[in-house]
Design an enzyme around this catalytic site. Structure first.
Site, PDB file in Angstrom:
ATOM      1  N   ASP A  56       0.793  -0.888   0.502  1.00  0.00           N
ATOM      2  CA  ASP A  56      -0.105   0.423  -0.023  1.00  0.00           C
ATOM      3  C   ASP A  56       0.744   0.667  -0.293  1.00  0.00           C
ATOM      4  O   ASP A  56       1.559   1.337   0.806  1.00  0.00           O
ATOM      5  CB  ASP A  56      -1.023   0.144   1.539  1.00  0.00           C
ATOM      6  CG  ASP A  56      -2.264  -0.925   1.335  1.00  0.00           C
ATOM      7  OD1 ASP A  56      -3.014  -0.736   0.584  1.00  0.00           O
ATOM      8  OD2 ASP A  56      -1.670  -2.040   2.113  1.00  0.00           O
ATOM      9  N   HIS A  96      -6.874   5.518   0.089  1.00  0.00           N
ATOM     10  CA  HIS A  96      -8.734   6.054   1.269  1.00  0.00           C
ATOM     11  C   HIS A  96      -7.861   5.442   3.197  1.00  0.00           C
ATOM     12  O   HIS A  96      -6.297   5.316   2.971  1.00  0.00           O
ATOM     13  CB  HIS A  96      -8.861   3.990   1.332  1.00  0.00           C
ATOM     14  CG  HIS A  96      -8.349   3.202   1.457  1.00  0.00           C
ATOM     15  ND1 HIS A  96      -7.835   2.592   0.268  1.00  0.00           N
ATOM     16  CD2 HIS A  96      -8.149   1.943   2.050  1.00  0.00           C
ATOM     17  CE1 HIS A  96      -6.697   1.610   0.034  1.00  0.00           C
ATOM     18  NE2 HIS A  96      -7.086   1.468   2.012  1.00  0.00           N
ATOM     19  N   ASP A 104      -7.609  -4.389   9.479  1.00  0.00           N
ATOM     20  CA  ASP A 104      -6.624  -3.110  10.104  1.00  0.00           C
ATOM     21  C   ASP A 104      -5.764  -3.124  10.968  1.00  0.00           C
ATOM     22  O   ASP A 104      -6.565  -3.161  12.272  1.00  0.00           O
ATOM     23  CB  ASP A 104      -7.843  -1.868   9.551  1.00  0.00           C
ATOM     24  CG  ASP A 104      -7.684  -1.395   8.850  1.00  0.00           C
ATOM     25  OD1 ASP A 104      -7.528  -2.112   7.268  1.00  0.00           O
ATOM     26  OD2 ASP A 104      -8.651  -0.543   7.966  1.00  0.00           O
ATOM     27  N   GLU A 189     -11.217  -0.832  -2.861  1.00  0.00           N
ATOM     28  CA  GLU A 189     -11.958  -1.722  -3.880  1.00  0.00           C
ATOM     29  C   GLU A 189     -13.026  -0.113  -4.221  1.00  0.00           C
ATOM     30  O   GLU A 189     -13.551   0.268  -3.563  1.00  0.00           O
ATOM     31  CB  GLU A 189     -12.784  -1.939  -2.523  1.00  0.00           C
ATOM     32  CG  GLU A 189     -11.511  -3.988  -2.001  1.00  0.00           C
ATOM     33  CD  GLU A 189     -12.262  -4.194  -0.948  1.00  0.00           C
ATOM     34  OE1 GLU A 189     -11.807  -5.545  -0.805  1.00  0.00           O
ATOM     35  OE2 GLU A 189     -12.899  -3.961  -0.368  1.00  0.00           O
ATOM     36  N   LYS A 298      -9.205  -3.652  -7.702  1.00  0.00           N
ATOM     37  CA  LYS A 298     -10.283  -4.687  -6.672  1.00  0.00           C
ATOM     38  C   LYS A 298     -11.642  -4.420  -6.622  1.00  0.00           C
ATOM     39  O   LYS A 298     -12.428  -3.482  -6.757  1.00  0.00           O
ATOM     40  CB  LYS A 298      -8.793  -4.371  -5.866  1.00  0.00           C
ATOM     41  CG  LYS A 298      -9.200  -5.278  -4.571  1.00  0.00           C
ATOM     42  CD  LYS A 298      -8.475  -5.457  -3.727  1.00  0.00           C
ATOM     43  CE  LYS A 298      -8.337  -5.866  -2.163  1.00  0.00           C
ATOM     44  NZ  LYS A 298      -7.519  -5.539  -1.498  1.00  0.00           N
ATOM     45  N   HIS A 303     -19.976 -12.482  -0.558  1.00  0.00           N
ATOM     46  CA  HIS A 303     -20.426 -14.043  -0.686  1.00  0.00           C
ATOM     47  C   HIS A 303     -20.934 -14.147   0.676  1.00  0.00           C
ATOM     48  O   HIS A 303     -21.894 -14.595   0.654  1.00  0.00           O
ATOM     49  CB  HIS A 303     -19.034 -14.275  -0.431  1.00  0.00           C
ATOM     50  CG  HIS A 303     -18.446 -14.219   1.122  1.00  0.00           C
ATOM     51  ND1 HIS A 303     -18.580 -15.218   2.006  1.00  0.00           N
ATOM     52  CD2 HIS A 303     -16.951 -13.275   1.566  1.00  0.00           C
ATOM     53  CE1 HIS A 303     -18.166 -14.109   2.846  1.00  0.00           C
ATOM     54  NE2 HIS A 303     -17.444 -13.784   2.925  1.00  0.00           N
ATOM     55  N   THR A 345     -10.900 -10.865  -5.092  1.00  0.00           N
ATOM     56  CA  THR A 345     -10.286 -11.539  -3.414  1.00  0.00           C
ATOM     57  C   THR A 345     -11.873 -12.928  -2.982  1.00  0.00           C
ATOM     58  O   THR A 345     -12.184 -13.508  -3.646  1.00  0.00           O
ATOM     59  CB  THR A 345     -11.033 -10.246  -2.172  1.00  0.00           C
ATOM     60  OG1 THR A 345     -10.450 -11.264  -0.783  1.00  0.00           O
ATOM     61  CG2 THR A 345     -12.481  -9.778  -2.148  1.00  0.00           C
ATOM     62  N   GLU A 383      -6.378 -12.073  -4.365  1.00  0.00           N
ATOM     63  CA  GLU A 383      -6.454 -12.410  -3.447  1.00  0.00           C
ATOM     64  C   GLU A 383      -6.715 -12.912  -1.864  1.00  0.00           C
ATOM     65  O   GLU A 383      -8.287 -13.509  -2.592  1.00  0.00           O
ATOM     66  CB  GLU A 383      -5.324 -11.673  -2.387  1.00  0.00           C
ATOM     67  CG  GLU A 383      -6.854 -10.534  -2.253  1.00  0.00           C
ATOM     68  CD  GLU A 383      -5.740  -9.180  -2.409  1.00  0.00           C
ATOM     69  OE1 GLU A 383      -6.784  -8.085  -1.900  1.00  0.00           O
ATOM     70  OE2 GLU A 383      -4.806  -8.316  -3.012  1.00  0.00           O
ATOM     71  N   ASN A 384      -6.565 -13.534  -1.201  1.00  0.00           N
ATOM     72  CA  ASN A 384      -7.604 -14.418  -0.121  1.00  0.00           C
ATOM     73  C   ASN A 384      -7.903 -13.315   0.733  1.00  0.00           C
ATOM     74  O   ASN A 384      -6.837 -12.589   1.085  1.00  0.00           O
ATOM     75  CB  ASN A 384      -6.186 -15.834   0.347  1.00  0.00           C
ATOM     76  CG  ASN A 384      -5.131 -14.948   1.812  1.00  0.00           C
ATOM     77  OD1 ASN A 384      -4.577 -14.655   0.713  1.00  0.00           O
ATOM     78  ND2 ASN A 384      -4.793 -14.885   2.734  1.00  0.00           N
ATOM     79  N   ALA A 385      -9.157 -13.421   1.090  1.00  0.00           N
ATOM     80  CA  ALA A 385      -9.722 -12.065   2.185  1.00  0.00           C
ATOM     81  C   ALA A 385      -9.069 -12.018   3.321  1.00  0.00           C
ATOM     82  O   ALA A 385      -9.096 -10.915   4.229  1.00  0.00           O
ATOM     83  CB  ALA A 385     -10.980 -12.348   1.983  1.00  0.00           C
ATOM     84  N   LEU A 386      -9.189 -13.050   4.426  1.00  0.00           N
ATOM     85  CA  LEU A 386      -8.898 -13.779   5.430  1.00  0.00           C
ATOM     86  C   LEU A 386      -7.382 -14.524   5.773  1.00  0.00           C
ATOM     87  O   LEU A 386      -7.065 -14.898   4.920  1.00  0.00           O
ATOM     88  CB  LEU A 386      -9.624 -14.245   7.150  1.00  0.00           C
ATOM     89  CG  LEU A 386     -11.737 -13.421   6.050  1.00  0.00           C
ATOM     90  CD1 LEU A 386     -12.195 -14.446   6.392  1.00  0.00           C
ATOM     91  CD2 LEU A 386     -11.425 -12.143   6.879  1.00  0.00           C
ATOM     92  N   ARG A 423      -1.369 -12.388   5.210  1.00  0.00           N
ATOM     93  CA  ARG A 423      -0.370 -11.015   4.220  1.00  0.00           C
ATOM     94  C   ARG A 423       1.067 -11.358   5.296  1.00  0.00           C
ATOM     95  O   ARG A 423       1.224 -11.840   6.037  1.00  0.00           O
ATOM     96  CB  ARG A 423      -0.079  -9.242   4.771  1.00  0.00           C
ATOM     97  CG  ARG A 423      -0.461  -9.273   5.871  1.00  0.00           C
ATOM     98  CD  ARG A 423      -1.358  -7.279   6.385  1.00  0.00           C
ATOM     99  NE  ARG A 423      -1.572  -7.228   5.527  1.00  0.00           N
ATOM    100  CZ  ARG A 423      -1.979  -6.274   5.142  1.00  0.00           C
ATOM    101  NH1 ARG A 423      -1.343  -5.763   4.903  1.00  0.00           N
ATOM    102  NH2 ARG A 423      -3.201  -6.120   4.602  1.00  0.00           N
TER     103      ARG A 423
END
Length: 498
Positions: A56, A96, A104, A189, A298, A303, A345, A383-386, A423
């Site tokens: 970022d 953002h 975060d 996003e 992004k 879901h 994602t 990417e993966n979300a979690l 990450r």
């Protein structure tokens, strides 16, 4: 040691990037701990064979001192370190706030001098029906209003990207920076901030529409009058963040969302978002055209409530996606105009990960979004979300990366352009975790050694072409016609535990 390749299998290779920690350059614009990062990156490169990193690049850090007072020093040092280690860079233009979303752990607000404008005019922020402001990103309503020391929001973003290009020119020329992902909303996003935890939203709430600032209100009233319905108004019956769809007038069966007024509103709300993306990606295209970089945007993986007839959580986020209306192909159509990549994602999720009441269907959602992007002729990354460390999530990611598996004779029919792992942390390097992570990278690479030459796996980066045609409302309506998804295998042929 010479790398070992099978040239045909190499065409199945999906590069793997790792997202750097959120505070790698801290809120005071200091790259605080280069030694630890260098040690970790070396292990990722040498032991796991990772292709690059994503980072970022926070507007709130770079332009914090005042309008056009950019300070790229810390990021330059960071990028030079990454490049020296032979890793590629995906740079996110992060317009953002960091803080207030899932995962975060640090807080980096948007620049103070921009927030000062908001103190006098809070309508520069996205606002829900109750009037609560969301300060993580500027409202689409101010995209083209010169409220920021004479500049519009779009000019703020454009000037920032131009400054990035000038200051990182040598790294772009050298091929170290390969992707520019343009932030277009909260969490980077292309969406409205419809499910803010900071306002008490909890999963799997429907969220709320975020278009009640005075600028978007005015825009809607003008659009309604133009359509011959001056009496139409923004929704009053769409409930609150944690409602269930059936408890609202808007999302219940045969609710407002299927009425003429509801359809008009949802078209306006989702089109505003797509044209917002189009305008800012268009600026990025002008700035980076001719350079060997990819542009990306992004899209959020909403879901939950996907299996409800109203798709309420998608609708409040700005994705007008229903059984008989495609909410994602229009976004892909928009990106195709600028030769952009769609970054998606929740690649690791399975339908069974959430409780039945969430009506969650991440597998179908991923299949739908990837299929529509491919049908529009654009590349898809994801990417993966979690946070994910286990075989179940990794195998699902591998399935989505190559939905029909590896083709031993060359390029597979379907293949994602790249995968970014969320990450980098100490947890990744815990012994069992790291062993499995190394397997994930190896399987993403189709069991081939690390390959530093992207052309060998069909990803040669060519100079970015300028926008090919103007996006129209007709384009969006055309792309919104329902069309099927591609077929996915039931499981990957490249399991990490197989």
């Amino acid at each position: 040691m010479a790398a070992n390749y099978n040239e045909k299998l190499l065409l199945n290779y999906v590069p793997v990037y790792v997202m750097l920690p959120l505070g790698v350059v801290n809120v005071d614009n200091v790259f605080a701990d280069p030694e630890t990062l260098e040690t970790q990156l070396k292990r990722l490169k040498e032991e796991a064979g990772v292709d690059g990193v994503m980072v970022d690049v926070w507007w709130g850090i770079i332009e914090s001192k005042g309008p056009k007072q950019y300070d790229w020093t810390a990021y330059k040092t960071l990028f030079q370190l990454i490049a020296r280690l032979g890793l590629k860079i995906q740079a996110i233009m992060s317009f953002h706030q960091c803080g207030g979303n899932v995962g975060d752990i640090v807080t980096i607000p948007i620049p103070q001098w921009v927030r000062d404008v908001g103190d006098n005019d809070p309508d520069i922020y996205y606002t829900n029906r109750k009037g609560t402001r969301d300060i993580e990103y500027l409202s689409i309503g101010v995209d083209n209003l010169p409220l920021f020391a004479g500049r519009t929001a779009v000019q703020l973003y454009s000037d920032y990207m131009s400054s990035f290009k000038e200051n990182m020119a040598d790294l772009i020329e050298a091929g170290a920076i390969v992707d520019i992902e343009v932030g277009l909303g909260p969490a980077g996003e292309l969406r409205y901030p419809s499910y803010p935890q900071s306002q008490g939203w909890v999963f799997p709430g429907i969220g709320e529409f975020q278009c009640y600032d005075k600028y978007l209100k005015k825009d809607f009233k003008e659009a309604a009058a133009k359509a011959g319905h001056p009496e139409w108004d923004l929704p009053e019956d769409a409930g609150e963040y944690n409602d269930k769809p059936e408890d609202t007038g808007f999302f219940k069966r045969n609710g407002t969302y299927v009425s003429e007024e509801g359809k008009f509103f949802l078209t306006w709300y989702s089109n505003k978002l797509i044209f917002h993306g189009d305008q800012i990606i268009g600026e990025a295209n002008k700035i980076f055209a001719g350079l060997k970089v990819n542009l990306a945007a992004k899209v959020s993986g909403i879901h939950w409530l996907y299996n409800h007839h109203s798709h309420a959580a998608e609708l409040t986020a700005g994705y007008y996606n229903l059984f008989k209306r495609d909410g994602y192909r229009p976004i892909a159509r928009m990106l195709s105009k600028h030769y952009g990549i769609l970054n998606f994602t929740c690649l690791e999720m399975k339908d069974t990960d959430n409780t039945a009441e969430a009506l969650s269907a991440p597998q179908e959602l991923v299949q739908e979004v990837l299929s529509k992007a491919w049908k529009e002729g654009i590349e898809v990354a994801g990417e993966n979300a979690l946070e994910t460390y286990g075989a179940k999530g990794y195998n699902q990611i591998l399935l989505n990366a190559r939905p029909n598996g590896v083709n031993p004779n060359g390029k597979p029919k379907l293949r994602m352009y790249g995968f970014t792992y969320l990450r980098l942390s100490d947890t990744v390097f815990q012994e069992d975790n790291f062993e499995l992570f190394k397997k994930l990278v190896r399987k993403m690479h189709a069991d081939q050694d690390y390959c530093g030459d992207a052309a060998k796996y069909g990803h040669e980066i060519v100079p970015l072409k300028t926008q090919n045609s103007q996006l129209t409302v007709e384009d969006i309506a055309d792309a919104a016609q329902p069309s099927g998804a591609f077929k996915w295998d039931s499981e990957t042929d490249m399991k990490v535990d197989g």
